[in-house]
Design an enzyme around this catalytic site. Structure first.
Site, PDB file in Angstrom:
ATOM      1  N   ASP A   1       0.785  -1.072  -0.022  1.00  0.00           N
ATOM      2  CA  ASP A   1       0.244  -0.001   0.086  1.00  0.00           C
ATOM      3  C   ASP A   1       0.851   1.234  -0.057  1.00  0.00           C
ATOM      4  OD1 ASP A   1       0.812  -0.746   2.541  1.00  0.00           O
ATOM      5  OD2 ASP A   1      -0.579   0.630   3.518  1.00  0.00           O
TER       6      ASP A   1
ATOM      7  N   ARG B   1       5.433   4.172   6.082  1.00  0.00           N
ATOM      8  CA  ARG B   1       5.348   4.177   7.267  1.00  0.00           C
ATOM      9  C   ARG B   1       5.186   2.811   8.039  1.00  0.00           C
ATOM     10  NH1 ARG B   1      -0.769   5.801   5.635  1.00  0.00           N
ATOM     11  NH2 ARG B   1      -1.457   4.045   5.341  1.00  0.00           N
ATOM     12  N   ASP B   2       4.873   2.660   9.215  1.00  0.00           N
ATOM     13  CA  ASP B   2       4.616   1.486   9.923  1.00  0.00           C
ATOM     14  C   ASP B   2       3.741   0.541   9.529  1.00  0.00           C
ATOM     15  OD1 ASP B   2       2.728   3.036  10.944  1.00  0.00           O
ATOM     16  OD2 ASP B   2       3.239   2.551  13.005  1.00  0.00           O
ATOM     17  N   GLU B   3       3.687   0.075   8.100  1.00  0.00           N
ATOM     18  CA  GLU B   3       2.618  -0.359   7.662  1.00  0.00           C
ATOM     19  C   GLU B   3       3.348  -1.396   6.311  1.00  0.00           C
ATOM     20  OE1 GLU B   3      -1.829  -0.004   6.061  1.00  0.00           O
ATOM     21  OE2 GLU B   3      -0.792   1.645   6.901  1.00  0.00           O
TER      22      GLU B   3
ATOM     23  N   ASP C   1      -5.873  -2.261  -2.949  1.00  0.00           N
ATOM     24  CA  ASP C   1      -5.104  -1.503  -3.359  1.00  0.00           C
ATOM     25  C   ASP C   1      -4.669  -2.147  -5.013  1.00  0.00           C
ATOM     26  OD1 ASP C   1      -3.600   0.780  -1.294  1.00  0.00           O
ATOM     27  OD2 ASP C   1      -4.699  -0.921  -0.693  1.00  0.00           O
TER      28      ASP C   1
ATOM     29  N   TRP D   1     -11.195  -5.847  -1.598  1.00  0.00           N
ATOM     30  CA  TRP D   1     -10.000  -6.347  -0.908  1.00  0.00           C
ATOM     31  C   TRP D   1      -9.936  -7.749  -1.172  1.00  0.00           C
ATOM     32  CZ3 TRP D   1     -11.840  -1.716  -0.027  1.00  0.00           C
ATOM     33  CH2 TRP D   1     -10.769  -0.754   0.334  1.00  0.00           C
TER      34      TRP D   1
ATOM     35  N   GLU E   1      -2.123   8.806  -0.915  1.00  0.00           N
ATOM     36  CA  GLU E   1      -3.217   8.145  -0.646  1.00  0.00           C
ATOM     37  C   GLU E   1      -4.484   8.711  -0.656  1.00  0.00           C
ATOM     38  OE1 GLU E   1      -3.827   5.187   3.496  1.00  0.00           O
ATOM     39  OE2 GLU E   1      -2.358   6.964   3.629  1.00  0.00           O
TER      40      GLU E   1
ATOM     41  N   HIS F   1       0.962   6.281  -2.581  1.00  0.00           N
ATOM     42  CA  HIS F   1      -0.053   4.983  -2.738  1.00  0.00           C
ATOM     43  C   HIS F   1      -0.604   5.003  -4.079  1.00  0.00           C
ATOM     44  CE1 HIS F   1      -0.921   4.142   1.513  1.00  0.00           C
ATOM     45  NE2 HIS F   1      -2.091   3.469   1.173  1.00  0.00           N
TER      46      HIS F   1
END
Length: 761
Positions: free
Chosen positions: A355, A359-361, A368, A432, A645, A666
């Site tokens: 995605d 960041r912390d992802e 996506d 998704w 995003e 994104h």
């Protein structure tokens, strides 16, 4: 399965999470010179390898990220040259290990060691001698030792620390016996789990020099690389031994300082400690999404850095994909937007389709890629990349009773907090989970690989049946957790679930498309009984959609917004009269909004197609070319170099959107690139894999020319058009072995044979 003799080995000590492993062996004699040497390489964690002090390859982050519970990939390399470089001396194999995805931090809940607590290295080197004799050298507990590296900390989210004073010379040379080196022990590994890579490895793709170096109002040294990218900084510096240079990374500036709030808990910071001599650092066990860097502790300060800007280089990494599709036009902002889409894909195709990269992802969110797949398969040859990822989709779903989770590989199943805050397990979710069907279908359309479609089919079928089980008694899908039209710009910054589109309308429409595509795949693959089942499922969903959501409360489609009309029109859920009325209403909504976009992840890929299909091309161009916020071109006017995003990740006053999720890289909202290729550029497949082409540019929006090209499986296809008043000139290239249907305004359809053609309308 190959005859695996190697053992997965781990260092007896932790060594700061970045141990070195070395094995020393004596080559057999009496068989002549080694004629070939093949090395198979894998790890629990990530690994870099050398044979006789020479790199095995330039690949990065091997063996990547898979659903480690069930499959771990290995890479195979020809290392004959490296083996021969050792002459008659001992053979030395060196491995450097890092945490990677296996043991590093994953997800925003702070989880570590999700897959395991011990790093491991695995090597099987197969040698063939001049006389045909063969031998195998492997990782084992007898010939291998472990020791510390210069890396003192490494994490994909947080960064890497390297202390040049700890660099060990000669550890990859024969006879090395370093202080503090210890033994190794074996780890359990079922060799059945080992699979060769299907997709491409991660590699360095380019380098970028600083565009500007300056001091911020707070006195910080900032560096701009001119492009939001994914990778790291290579540092060349000389300073006092023990001096530390700190490098912080971010995508944007806010109030003229580094904008780090969107990183959330990811530190995205590297520390390099100097040795006192000339040092070169590359933190290859991490990566960052950034355009800007803050540099602290540079020897000599900003003056020295400005005098030697080559001392900092941005190294861009990504999966090794071949660029296939291109687009350009007479509209400069539109061209920059398309470039932003390309960079967004590059930065998020790092072994899995993520995605975001900063960041912390950085997770493989299925929604996506479901939205973006048609654009992805045009821009790059993503066939092997997606096929590899879809194997993890299949594994995750097979171990969850057919449920396709929100992210692949699925780390959220280990999270103490479910993404919707309920603490409940994940369940099948429209768009998704539909990636299990929509992604392989997009790949089939682009590449025409029936084998890849057949491989994906069992998961497609299981998912489609599971969706049927989620339907309410009235035949629509209006219960359970849904993301819906995620990040509709009308939703509050702190509540992205509050889209204008009714959840049931979105979910039922997506379920219908899924049933239609799975039925079509079943027919192609000869599963006629399945095809009949899914065709019936689609017909039932269409009837229920009409009964529950069409002509309800005086609205053509319930909840009366751009997304519901886009989905209903493009997916074919409406009869002719309702299709016309829905198109007119969608066009009216676009005009009423001042051509501001009002779709999220569900509607954005389809809204311009819906307008085009219903005769509202002008309104489609109006949405595409609008520059106000929110719109596709608004971020471009704000200096964006990737797709955001949120439509307003940065507000018009230059401040960052206050929402918790605010990424500046994104790709999902860049899904309109697919429409640009097919409608603006005018190139689309008439048959899967471009066995035949449709060339049908539809000029509009004041553009005077546009062009697009694609390396199809049959060769290059290209369209270039120019508009002079009402005179349209089209130049088309048709690959060998194919034909094209040419469809232009005011002309009958024409069949084009292979070659170059110029036609005027």
């Amino acid at each position: 399965m190959p005859d695996w003799q190697a053992t997965m080995i781990s260092a007896d000590e932790e060594f700061d999470g970045a141990p070195l492993l070395r094995g020393e062996f004596t080559l057999e004699t009496g068989h002549g010179e080694v004629s070939s040497a093949t090395l198979h390489l894998s790890a629990l964690g990530v690994v870099e390898a050398w044979v006789n002090d020479r790199p095995v390859s330039a690949e990065l982050l091997t063996p990547g990220w898979t659903s480690y519970e069930w499959r771990i990939r290995y890479r195979t390399h020809d290392v004959t040259e490296q083996v021969l470089a050792g002459g008659d001396g001992p053979l030395v194999i060196g491995l450097a290990l890092g945490n990677g995805w296996y043991r590093g931090r994953l997800g925003w809940s702070g989880g570590r060691n999700i897959y395991g607590e011990q790093l491991g290295g695995w090597v099987q080197l197969e040698l063939t001698y001049a006389d045909g004799h063969t031998a195998v050298v492997t990782t084992d507990t007898e010939h291998w030792t472990a020791g510390p590296s210069a890396v003192t900390a490494n994490d994909l989210y947080d960064g890497e620390d390297i202390d040049a004073r700890r660099r060990v010379d000669g550890w990859r040379a024969p006879g090395f016996a370093g202080d503090g080196w210890t033994g190794v022990h074996a780890l359990d590994l079922d060799p059945v789990m080992l699979e060769p890579y299907v997709g491409p490895p991660v590699v360095r793709t380019e380098e970028r020099a600083p565009q500007r170096i300056w001091t911020s109002p707070a006195g910080k040294v900032l560096v701009d690389f001119g492009q939001n990218l994914v990778g790291w900084l290579r540092v060349r510096a000389r300073g006092d031994a023990g001096a530390v240079i700190t490098l912080r990374h971010a995508e944007v500036l806010e109030h003229d300082e580094l904008g780090t709030r969107p990183l959330r808990t990811a530190r995205a910071t590297d520390h390099v400690t100097l040795s006192g001599g000339e040092d070169v650092f590359e933190p290859t066990f991490t990566f960052h999404g950034f355009r800007y860097a803050e540099v602290d502790g540079w020897p000599g300060g900003i003056d020295a850095l400005q005098a030697d800007p080559d001392a900092l280089t941005a190294v861009v990494i990504g999966s090794d994909l071949r660029r296939t599709g291109r687009f350009a036009s007479s509209h400069d902002l539109l061209n920059q937007f398309h470039a932003n889409v390309v960079w967004g894909m590059r930065g998020n195709f790092v072994d899995v389709p993520t995605d975001c990269p900063q960041r912390d992802e950085r997770l493989g969110w299925t929604g996506d890629i479901a939205a973006f797949a048609p654009s992805a398969v045009y821009l790059y040859d993503a066939s092997a990349f997606l096929r590899d990822w879809l194997r993890d989709v299949a594994q995750e779903a097979a171990h969850a009773d057919g449920m396709v989770p929100f992210v692949i590989p699925d780390v959220l199943k280990y999270s103490p907090r479910h993404v919707d805050g309920t603490g409940e397990p994940q369940e099948t979710t429209c768009l998704w989970s539909d990636a299990a069907v929509w992604v392989p279908w997009s790949a089939w359309q682009a590449y025409g690989d029936l084998g890849a479609l057949a491989e994906a089919y069992p998961t497609m079928a299981a998912h489609t049946r599971r969706e049927r089980a989620q339907l309410s008694a009235n035949g629509v899908w209006d219960t359970g957790f849904q993301f819906g039209d995620w990040l509709d710009p009308g939703a509050p910054p702190d509540d992205p679930f509050k889209a204008r589109a009714d959840i049931g309308v979105v979910a039922t429409a997506c379920a219908y498309r899924t049933a239609v595509l799975t039925a079509a795949a079943a027919r192609l693959l000869g599963h006629d009984e399945d095809a009949g089942e899914f065709e019936t499922q689609a017909a039932d969903l269409r009837a229920a959609f009409t009964r529950e959501y069409v002509d309800r409360d005086g609205q053509v489609v319930h909840s009366d917004c751009q997304t519901v009309y886009a989905l209903a029109i493009v997916f074919g859920l409406l009869d002719e009269d309702h299709q016309r009325a829905a198109g007119d209403r969608l066009a009216a909504l676009a005009v009423e909004s001042g051509f501001r976009i009002s779709t999220g992840f569900a509607g954005t890929p389809f809204v311009t197609d819906a307008l085009t299909l219903t005769g509202h091309l002008d309104e489609a161009y109006g949405l595409l070319l609008e520059e106000g916020c929110p719109s596709w071109l608004y971020p471009v006017t704000m200096g964006a170099t990737t797709v955001w995003e949120r439509w307003d990740s940065m507000l018009p006053d230059g401040t960052i959107n206050p929402g918790q999720m605010t990424s500046f890289n994104h790709y999902a909202l860049g899904a309109v690139a697919d429409w640009m290729h097919r409608v603006v550029g005018g190139l689309a497949p008439a048959e899967p894999g471009y066995a035949s082409l449709l060339i049908a540019p539809q000029p509009g929006g004041g553009l005077t020319w546009a062009e697009t090209s694609l390396e199809t499986p049959h060769g290059e296809a290209a369209v270039h058009w120019e508009l002079d008043g009402d005179r349209l000139t089209v130049e088309a290239t048709v690959p060998a072995g194919t034909t094209a249907t040419l469809r232009l305004p005011g002309r009958e359809e024409q069949t084009l044979d292979p070659g170059r053609h110029t036609v005027t309308a």
